[in-house]
Write a protein that holds these residues in place. Structure first.
Motif, PDB file in Angstrom:
ATOM      1  N   PHE A 164       0.828  -1.209   0.000  1.00 55.56           N
ATOM      2  CA  PHE A 164       0.000   0.000   0.000  1.00 55.56           C
ATOM      3  C   PHE A 164       0.861   1.258   0.000  1.00 55.56           C
ATOM      4  O   PHE A 164       0.529   2.251  -0.658  1.00 55.56           O
ATOM      5  CB  PHE A 164      -0.941   0.017   1.209  1.00 55.56           C
ATOM      6  CG  PHE A 164      -1.859  -1.175   1.300  1.00 55.56           C
ATOM      7  CD1 PHE A 164      -2.162  -1.927   0.171  1.00 55.56           C
ATOM      8  CD2 PHE A 164      -2.418  -1.554   2.513  1.00 55.56           C
ATOM      9  CE1 PHE A 164      -3.002  -3.030   0.245  1.00 55.56           C
ATOM     10  CE2 PHE A 164      -3.263  -2.645   2.598  1.00 55.56           C
ATOM     11  CZ  PHE A 164      -3.552  -3.393   1.469  1.00 55.56           C
ATOM     12  N   LEU A 167       2.123   1.777  -3.600  1.00 56.90           N
ATOM     13  CA  LEU A 167       1.055   2.202  -4.496  1.00 56.90           C
ATOM     14  C   LEU A 167       0.599   3.626  -4.190  1.00 56.90           C
ATOM     15  O   LEU A 167       0.373   4.429  -5.104  1.00 56.90           O
ATOM     16  CB  LEU A 167      -0.123   1.232  -4.404  1.00 56.90           C
ATOM     17  CG  LEU A 167       0.124  -0.189  -4.903  1.00 56.90           C
ATOM     18  CD1 LEU A 167      -1.098  -1.067  -4.669  1.00 56.90           C
ATOM     19  CD2 LEU A 167       0.495  -0.186  -6.384  1.00 56.90           C
ATOM     20  N   PRO A 221      -5.741   1.665  -2.883  1.00 62.19           N
ATOM     21  CA  PRO A 221      -4.893   0.463  -2.934  1.00 62.19           C
ATOM     22  C   PRO A 221      -5.406  -0.703  -2.090  1.00 62.19           C
ATOM     23  O   PRO A 221      -5.432  -1.843  -2.589  1.00 62.19           O
ATOM     24  CB  PRO A 221      -3.530   0.973  -2.442  1.00 62.19           C
ATOM     25  CG  PRO A 221      -3.511   2.400  -2.845  1.00 62.19           C
ATOM     26  CD  PRO A 221      -4.912   2.876  -2.632  1.00 62.19           C
TER      27      PRO A 221
END
Length: 321
Positions: A164, A167, A221
């Motif tokens: 995460f 991203l 994400p």
């Protein structure tokens, strides 16, 4: 209901049934009407759960409404973490000895500036972020996000949160860079740059459009991960949001210490990276990491400018030869 997730604890109805079967008189049994009553009841019949898992399960059983339970817990967590993490930086600003670590130490925020900032942030939290938080549980359920117990392992949560971070940083880089395009900067992003020397509380000092635009990089994400893998627990989402809040607030703190993380993890951005962005209004668009700015030559600051000059001189020398 949150109880009915895969691997979850016994549903409230099952707990109640077990409790009735274990007593001599089932006719007069009534479910506990307090939170701690629910906790005691769940603890009796779910001994395999740890204390935190029992506290979590008792909350959903007590609320009897998963959307309400998740909404309240999410919003309260966000506010406690945001202002709780900002408070130490507000105190540090008042300690003269530590001002030497302030990157722009000639610009210490006043109490009035911090109060004005807090007012806009609170308004944004209640008018922009609260509705989104309230809709989070239905959206999470739609994509199959687990909300029950037991919780996933630490390793599972750790690698998912690492994904995460990567991203989100990518999303933040490109959208933040776009917000510095003339019309978008003037109409949207200029509010956030009101403070050329940022401080922790100003991390979410921004227009509603920017809050939603960049905030999407934090929420999307995990949702995408869940949609693709079917493997995500809401607790992982919470821990991810806490980590992201810490990162954003610390990056806006304006302090560079000898023990700052980027001294040990060179690709970590941190306050030194983002403070230059606020001071110069250009470059250093990433949130957590430095690699996008490095790869696309958007690093800002004296060192970055020096490296560019050296590269130009080196190219000029090769052409002269």
């Amino acid at each position: 209901m949150a109880w009915q997730e895969r691997g979850g604890a016994l549903p409230k109805e099952t707990v109640s049934t077990l409790a009735m079967n274990s007593t001599t008189s089932t006719l007069f049994y009534t479910p506990p009407d307090t939170y701690w009553g629910q906790f005691d009841e769940i603890s009796k019949y779910n001994v395999h759960l740890n204390v935190f898992e029992r506290l979590w399960a008792a909350w959903y059983a007590f609320m009897q409404n998963d959307v309400l339970a998740t909404g309240i817990m999410s919003f309260v967590m966000h506010e406690l973490v945001y202002f709780g993490r900002s408070l130490p930086w507000m105190i540090i600003d008042r300690i003269t000895y530590l001002n030497k670590y302030k990157i722009q130490n000639q610009k210490i925020p006043t109490a009035q500036e911090q109060w004005k900032c807090a007012q806009l942030v609170l308004l944004s939290h209640f008018t922009v972020e609260l509705p989104q938080i309230w809709l989070f549980h239905p959206m999470a359920q739609y994509f199959g996000m687990a909300t029950g117990v037991p919780f996933p392992s630490f390793l599972t949560m750790a690698y998912q949160i690492a994904v995460f971070f990567v991203l989100e940083d990518t999303w933040h880089y490109w959208n933040h860079r776009a917000l510095h395009w003339g019309p978008l900067y003037k109409r949207i992003h200029k509010i956030h740059h009101q403070y050329s020397a940022p401080f922790g509380l100003a991390a979410e000092y921004a227009s509603p459009i920017e809050v939603m635009m960049l905030g999407f990089g934090t929420v999307a994400p995990p949702i995408l991960w869940c949609a693709l893998t079917g493997d995500l627990h809401i607790l992982t989402m919470y821990i991810w949001i806490v980590c992201r809040l810490f990162q954003a607030i610390d990056a806006h703190s304006g302090y560079e210490f000898p023990w700052s993380l980027h001294h040990f993890v060179p690709f970590w951005a941190g306050a030194e990276h983002h403070d230059v962005h606020h001071e110069r209004f250009i470059g250093n668009y990433s949130s957590s990491f430095r690699w996008w700015d490095y790869l696309l030559d958007t690093e800002s600051g004296p060192e970055a400018a020096k490296k560019r000059r050296e590269r130009r001189m080196a190219k000029g020398g090769k052409k002269a030869q």
